[in-house]
Design an enzyme around this catalytic site. Structure first.
Site, PDB file in Angstrom:
ATOM      1  N   PHE A  41      15.272 -49.437  33.832  1.00  0.00           N
ATOM      2  CA  PHE A  41      14.104 -50.290  34.015  1.00  0.00           C
ATOM      3  C   PHE A  41      12.950 -49.883  33.261  1.00  0.00           C
ATOM      4  CE2 PHE A  41      10.717 -52.134  36.547  1.00  0.00           C
ATOM      5  CZ  PHE A  41      11.092 -53.290  36.717  1.00  0.00           C
ATOM      6  N   ASP A  57       9.635 -42.807  29.209  1.00  0.00           N
ATOM      7  CA  ASP A  57       9.054 -43.722  30.133  1.00  0.00           C
ATOM      8  C   ASP A  57       8.904 -42.910  31.779  1.00  0.00           C
ATOM      9  OD1 ASP A  57       8.225 -45.603  32.266  1.00  0.00           O
ATOM     10  OD2 ASP A  57       9.566 -47.209  31.888  1.00  0.00           O
ATOM     11  N   LYS A 117       2.301 -46.467  37.703  1.00  0.00           N
ATOM     12  CA  LYS A 117       2.313 -46.188  39.166  1.00  0.00           C
ATOM     13  C   LYS A 117       1.656 -45.335  39.891  1.00  0.00           C
ATOM     14  CE  LYS A 117       6.832 -48.227  39.919  1.00  0.00           C
ATOM     15  NZ  LYS A 117       7.795 -48.410  38.628  1.00  0.00           N
TER      16      LYS A 117
HETATM   17  C1  LIG Z   1       7.932 -49.802  37.692  1.00  0.00           C
HETATM   18  C2  LIG Z   1       8.288 -49.282  36.482  1.00  0.00           C
HETATM   19  C3  LIG Z   1       8.069 -49.940  35.326  1.00  0.00           C
HETATM   20  C4  LIG Z   1       7.030 -51.248  35.367  1.00  0.00           C
HETATM   21  O1  LIG Z   1       5.920 -51.052  35.990  1.00  0.00           O
HETATM   22  P1  LIG Z   1       5.089 -52.254  36.598  1.00  0.00           P
HETATM   23  O2  LIG Z   1       3.611 -51.647  36.841  1.00  0.00           O
HETATM   24  O3  LIG Z   1       5.450 -52.900  37.892  1.00  0.00           O
HETATM   25  O4  LIG Z   1       4.779 -53.056  35.543  1.00  0.00           O
HETATM   26  C5  LIG Z   1       8.365 -49.508  34.039  1.00  0.00           C
HETATM   27  N1  LIG Z   1       9.013 -48.505  34.065  1.00  0.00           N
HETATM   28  C6  LIG Z   1       9.373 -47.763  35.106  1.00  0.00           C
HETATM   29  C7  LIG Z   1      10.384 -46.486  34.923  1.00  0.00           C
HETATM   30  C8  LIG Z   1       9.263 -48.189  36.439  1.00  0.00           C
HETATM   31  O5  LIG Z   1       9.568 -47.493  37.320  1.00  0.00           O
END
Ligand SMILES: *Cc1c(COP(=O)(O)O)cnc(C)c1O
Length: 406
Positions: free
Chosen positions: A147, A232, A261
């Protein structure tokens, strides 16, 4: 409504009806209206207290309304809120320095969300490859059920059909490899690959720890084919797994890392840091964002980093994480859970066949414990990193008593 009535806590039924009329129905909300938070606790509009093992999807790592974050925001918000990146502002520039020194040591681009940080990483990979070869494009390798966000670029590398299907066309130049299959990864990366993008611990995909072997093959493959390795760490970073950044426990260092986040203690932010030799891929005009690095959010992020980037703090996260993990593993041995996974305070377990994660979430809500379901049988916990042993035990006891009832 008068200003006075708006500022009063609206009752849940009213909120639900206004929500149904005026908010696009993209969220499945729990039937509760939260009005206040402190540390690991939240309170609803009727004063009921909840132990929060959700943390706003891993945003409130410092705990709700951490005094250092609140103070930094209060101090900054009355002095300067916004002026744009046409000017120097100290919080943003200090934040780039602080974030870089805590991680890869090179240059930083600030933005406003996780998806934006991913878009930026993709653009770095493309610009770098374009500068080398004069040809735009190139392939990106990602892991199954990864994700990376909901904007079109980030969605393209989020191989989950239920999220992608209505939104094609997306980028086609994406290769998906099975999780923790180093051979598949090694054969997916070739000279057309410009980047491999991995969450060291998958979050939304079900809290799956990516093996050190897989990550190290990713490193080798990128080096061999001159692609960049992007981690990420939007969810698994900022102390979540017990080190400042998740990669620090893997023995593998990426070229580029994304964060978002929890980085600003609850305020919206995203950031990308590159290793020193990748720091000048972008030139003036290549990328920008109006709100990026605003003084208030940057001040909040400096405060949040101050809290979390601390050896004693992180030691305790590891301790609590192990305690929590041991407890979840015991549920597996007792037959109450089918599988338990995670690292540090990023944890999940699957309920046995036939049980419902969302029913367990509803039971938790009734009893004042919040966590979320990420799949029919998968339950995820992202407690604030300030959580105490008794609070972890309270949640373990709750699961032990209720996992068989849903
Ligand atoms: C939440 C998340 C995203 C996206 O972040 P947003 O601030 O909702 O755009 C991308 N990568 C990972 C691993 C995430 O948990």
């Amino acid at each position: 409504m008068t200003a006075e009535s708006v500022s009063k806590e609206a009752d849940l039924k009213t909120l639900q009806s206004v929500d149904a009329s005026y908010c696009m129905p993209t969220y499945r909300r729990l039937p509760v209206s939260i009005v206040r938070g402190e540390g690991a606790y939240l309170w609803d509009d009727e004063g009921k207290q909840y132990l929060d093992f959700f943390s706003g999807i891993g945003v409130c790592n410092t705990g709700h309304c951490h005094p250092a974050v609140v103070e930094a925001v209060r101090e900054q918000v009355g002095r300067l809120i916004h002026v744009s990146n046409f000017f120097y502002t100290e919080p943003a520039i200090r934040l780039c320095e602080r974030f870089s020194k805590s991680s890869l040591g090179g240059k930083v681009f600030l933005c406003n969300s996780g998806a934006e940080s991913i878009e930026c990483a993709i653009k770095i990979a493309r610009k770098r490859s374009y500068s080398k070869s004069g040809v735009a494009g190139g392939r990106i390798v990602v892991v199954e059920r990864a994700f990376h966000g909901r904007t079109l670029g980030a969605l393209s590398i989020t191989p989950q059909p239920e999220k992608q299907d209505p939104f094609h066309p997306l980028y086609k130049e994406v290769d998906v490899v099975p999780r923790n299959d180093p051979d598949a990864l090694a054969s997916a990366v070739d000279d057309e690959t410009i980047a491999v993008i991995v969450e060291p611990v998958q979050g939304e995909g079900g809290v799956h720890v990516i093996s050190d072997e897989f990550l190290s093959i990713a490193r080798d493959s990128c080096d061999r084919h001159d692609a960049i390795l992007v981690f990420d760490e939007v969810q698994c970073g900022m102390g979540r797994t017990g080190t400042m950044w998740a990669y620090q426990q893997t023995g593998v260092v990426p070229d580029v890392m994304t964060s978002a986040k929890a980085l600003a203690g609850g305020l919206p932010i995203g950031a990308v840091v590159a290793k020193e030799e990748m720091g000048d891929v972008f030139a003036v005009g290549d990328h920008a964002s109006t709100f990026a690095g605003g003084p208030v959010v940057a001040a909040a992020a400096l405060a949040a980093l101050g809290v979390i980037d601390d050896e004693d703090f992180l030691f305790k996260v590891r301790e609590m994480g192990e305690h929590f993990g041991d407890g979840l593993n015991r549920l597996v041995s007792d037959g109450k859970a089918a599988d338990a996974r995670g690292r540090g305070l990023m944890r999940a377990f699957d309920l046995p066949e036939g049980r419902s994660a969302s029913e367990l979430v509803m039971k938790g809500l009734e009893e004042g414990i919040l966590f979320n379901a990420i799949g029919e049988r998968t339950v995820r916990f992202l407690p604030p990193l300030v959580v105490e042993m008794e609070e972890v035990d309270e949640v373990l006891n709750f699961i032990s008593e209720n996992a068989g009832q849903v």
